[in-house]
Design a protein around this motif. Sequence first.
Motif, short mmCIF file in Angstrom:
data_model
loop_
_atom_site.label_atom_id
_atom_site.label_comp_id
_atom_site.label_asym_id
_atom_site.label_seq_id
_atom_site.Cartn_x
_atom_site.Cartn_y
_atom_site.Cartn_z
N LEU A 12 32.18 56.89 42.42
CA LEU A 12 32.86 55.82 41.69
C LEU A 12 32.87 56.11 40.19
CD1 LEU A 12 34.16 53.02 42.32
CD2 LEU A 12 31.99 52.00 41.64
N HIS A 13 34.04 56.06 39.61
CA HIS A 13 34.20 56.33 38.18
C HIS A 13 33.58 55.17 37.37
CE1 HIS A 13 36.08 57.20 34.32
NE2 HIS A 13 36.48 58.36 34.81
N PRO A 14 32.93 55.46 36.24
CA PRO A 14 32.38 54.38 35.43
C PRO A 14 33.41 53.32 35.04
CG PRO A 14 31.53 56.49 34.68
CD PRO A 14 32.57 56.80 35.71
N ALA A 15 34.64 53.75 34.78
CA ALA A 15 35.68 52.78 34.44
C ALA A 15 35.96 51.85 35.62
CB ALA A 15 36.96 53.51 34.02
N ALA A 16 35.89 52.39 36.83
CA ALA A 16 36.10 51.56 38.02
C ALA A 16 34.96 50.57 38.19
CB ALA A 16 36.22 52.45 39.25
N ARG A 17 33.74 51.02 37.95
CA ARG A 17 32.59 50.13 38.08
C ARG A 17 32.69 48.96 37.10
NH1 ARG A 17 27.72 51.07 40.23
NH2 ARG A 17 28.17 53.32 40.38
N ASP A 18 33.02 49.24 35.85
CA ASP A 18 33.15 48.17 34.86
C ASP A 18 34.26 47.20 35.24
OD1 ASP A 18 31.12 49.39 33.45
OD2 ASP A 18 32.47 50.37 32.00
N ALA A 19 35.41 47.75 35.65
CA ALA A 19 36.54 46.90 36.02
C ALA A 19 36.23 46.06 37.26
CB ALA A 19 37.79 47.76 36.25
N LEU A 20 35.52 46.66 38.21
CA LEU A 20 35.19 45.94 39.44
C LEU A 20 34.28 44.76 39.15
CD1 LEU A 20 35.25 45.83 42.56
CD2 LEU A 20 33.27 47.35 42.55
N LEU A 21 33.25 44.97 38.33
CA LEU A 21 32.33 43.88 38.03
C LEU A 21 33.04 42.75 37.29
CD1 LEU A 21 29.19 45.96 36.97
CD2 LEU A 21 29.57 44.74 39.11
N ALA A 22 33.93 43.11 36.36
CA ALA A 22 34.66 42.07 35.64
C ALA A 22 35.62 41.33 36.57
CB ALA A 22 35.43 42.69 34.48
N ALA A 23 36.28 42.05 37.47
CA ALA A 23 37.28 41.43 38.33
C ALA A 23 36.65 40.61 39.44
CB ALA A 23 38.19 42.50 38.93
N ILE A 24 35.41 40.90 39.80
CA ILE A 24 34.73 40.06 40.80
C ILE A 24 34.61 38.63 40.28
CG2 ILE A 24 32.45 39.62 41.81
CD1 ILE A 24 32.20 42.63 42.25
N ASP A 25 34.38 38.48 38.99
CA ASP A 25 34.28 37.14 38.41
C ASP A 25 35.64 36.53 38.12
OD1 ASP A 25 31.49 37.19 38.42
OD2 ASP A 25 31.39 38.17 36.47
N ALA A 26 36.61 37.37 37.71
CA ALA A 26 37.89 36.82 37.25
C ALA A 26 38.99 36.86 38.32
CB ALA A 26 38.38 37.59 36.02
N GLY A 27 38.83 37.70 39.35
CA GLY A 27 39.94 37.90 40.29
C GLY A 27 39.61 37.60 41.73
N TRP A 28 38.71 36.68 41.98
CA TRP A 28 38.28 36.40 43.35
C TRP A 28 39.22 35.46 44.09
CZ3 TRP A 28 37.67 31.23 44.09
CH2 TRP A 28 37.45 30.45 42.94
N ALA A 29 40.04 34.70 43.37
CA ALA A 29 40.86 33.65 44.02
C ALA A 29 42.06 34.27 44.75
CB ALA A 29 41.33 32.64 42.97
N ASP A 30 42.71 33.44 45.56
CA ASP A 30 43.88 33.86 46.33
C ASP A 30 45.07 34.01 45.39
OD1 ASP A 30 46.05 34.21 48.00
OD2 ASP A 30 45.52 32.57 49.36
N PRO A 31 45.59 35.24 45.19
CA PRO A 31 46.69 35.42 44.24
C PRO A 31 48.00 34.80 44.68
CG PRO A 31 46.26 37.46 45.43
CD PRO A 31 45.17 36.51 45.80
N ALA A 32 48.06 34.29 45.90
CA ALA A 32 49.29 33.65 46.38
C ALA A 32 49.35 32.16 46.04
CB ALA A 32 49.43 33.84 47.89
N ARG A 33 48.27 31.61 45.51
CA ARG A 33 48.24 30.17 45.19
C ARG A 33 48.75 29.92 43.77
NH1 ARG A 33 48.65 29.67 50.18
NH2 ARG A 33 46.75 29.88 51.42
N LEU A 34 48.85 28.64 43.41
CA LEU A 34 49.49 28.28 42.14
C LEU A 34 48.53 27.74 41.09
CD1 LEU A 34 52.73 26.55 43.51
CD2 LEU A 34 52.45 28.88 42.69
N TYR A 35 47.28 27.50 41.44
CA TYR A 35 46.35 26.95 40.44
C TYR A 35 45.86 28.05 39.50
CZ TYR A 35 43.68 28.14 44.65
OH TYR A 35 43.21 28.75 45.78
N GLY A 36 45.15 27.64 38.48
CA GLY A 36 44.83 28.55 37.39
C GLY A 36 44.07 29.80 37.78
N THR A 37 42.99 29.64 38.56
CA THR A 37 42.21 30.82 38.94
C THR A 37 43.03 31.78 39.81
OG1 THR A 37 41.30 29.49 40.76
CG2 THR A 37 39.94 29.74 38.76
N ALA A 38 43.93 31.21 40.62
CA ALA A 38 44.79 32.05 41.45
C ALA A 38 45.80 32.80 40.59
CB ALA A 38 45.50 31.19 42.48
N ARG A 39 46.36 32.13 39.60
CA ARG A 39 47.31 32.80 38.71
C ARG A 39 46.63 33.94 37.95
NH1 ARG A 39 48.87 27.48 37.52
NH2 ARG A 39 47.98 27.63 35.42
#
Length: 377
Positions: A12-39
């Motif tokens: 795993l590339h260090p850039a991938a590790r950093d992005a993964l940890l950040a996205a676990i907090d910011a990108g966990w919601a269903d991207p098909a929904r319309l509320y804020g966390t999903a958007r």
Amino acid sequence: MPYLDAASTEPLHPAARDALLAAIDAGWADPARLYGTARRAQMLLEQARTEVAEVLGARPDEVSFTSSGTQAVHLGVLGALRGRQRAGRHLVTGAVEHSSVLHAAEVHERDGGTVETVGVDRTGRVEAAAFAEAVSRPGTALACLQTANHEVGTLQPVAEATEACLAAGVPLLVDAAQSAGRLPIPGGWSVLAASAHKWGGPAGVGVLAIRKGTRWRSPYPQDERERRRVPGFENVPAIVAAAAALRARVVEEAAEGPRLSALVDRIRAEVPRLVPDVEVIGDPVRRLPHVVTFSCLFVEGEALLTELDRAGFAVSSGSSCTASTLRPSHVLEAMGVLTHGNVRVSLPRGVTDDDIDRFLGVLPDVVRRIRSSLGVQ
């Protein structure tokens, strides 16, 4: 333990590790929904799609994410064949394609289609003239060709295949799993498949790109996700990490690629000098920068891998997809080279000269001990 099996999976590339940890907090919601966390998740997904598309030379709306490179190949092959049933049911592939292509071809044959396999020369390169002749046959629906061979590193004649497919009006599926992030992606493809864990992204993310205008119909039941191409919930954090690793890898490759290629040249030269009865396999020049394969006479590959593992080196033998079956590699068989005692060394980013020194220092004695145990002097 020096890890020398990057062609199977890159750490795993260090850039991938950093992005993964950040996205676990910011990108966990269903991207098909319309509320804020999903958007927010949807924005992260589309940004990753744009970044991957740029590297592949595609439009963002041509790129979909799958659960693996294998799934991307299966969807690409079977979907393109289904979409072009009216044009014909003939499929053309190279003899050394990844097993995912060959297995999809078997499904196509069981369903009544035909498959033509084009041979390779002793370096593992598909014969371009024979490939062009095959795709020109009436009723050809699809042709498949990898950018580079996954076992021996030989680059394939994708440019020549592209010209032949354009002249025949046949779409070309390119399997870029081994070269994406390491070499520029050839143009002219109609369908492209890739796999994130080959370039330092997390496992479980594949890429399927389908050019606008290419006829394609999903072989799966219809699903609303990923432009109706790939069923199931998108793993947004992993996709974001995959895009980050690909972006970082492309930037690094200008320096890292030549460095790794020089180490491979050294292995190619030193192994036959240090170990008797060895055949170095694959094209010495037109090849991936990080892969070198050789076969040792009078030695079983499994025994060689076991002893190298005990000595502290992680390498592979033949195809990682068939090693557990103990069958000879279909790639090596097609090339007409030694199929036993085979070792594939593939260098990850950051591997050092000292790592290669140690490997070259250990290998001769390992081979000698195995041969001695078999009564071979």
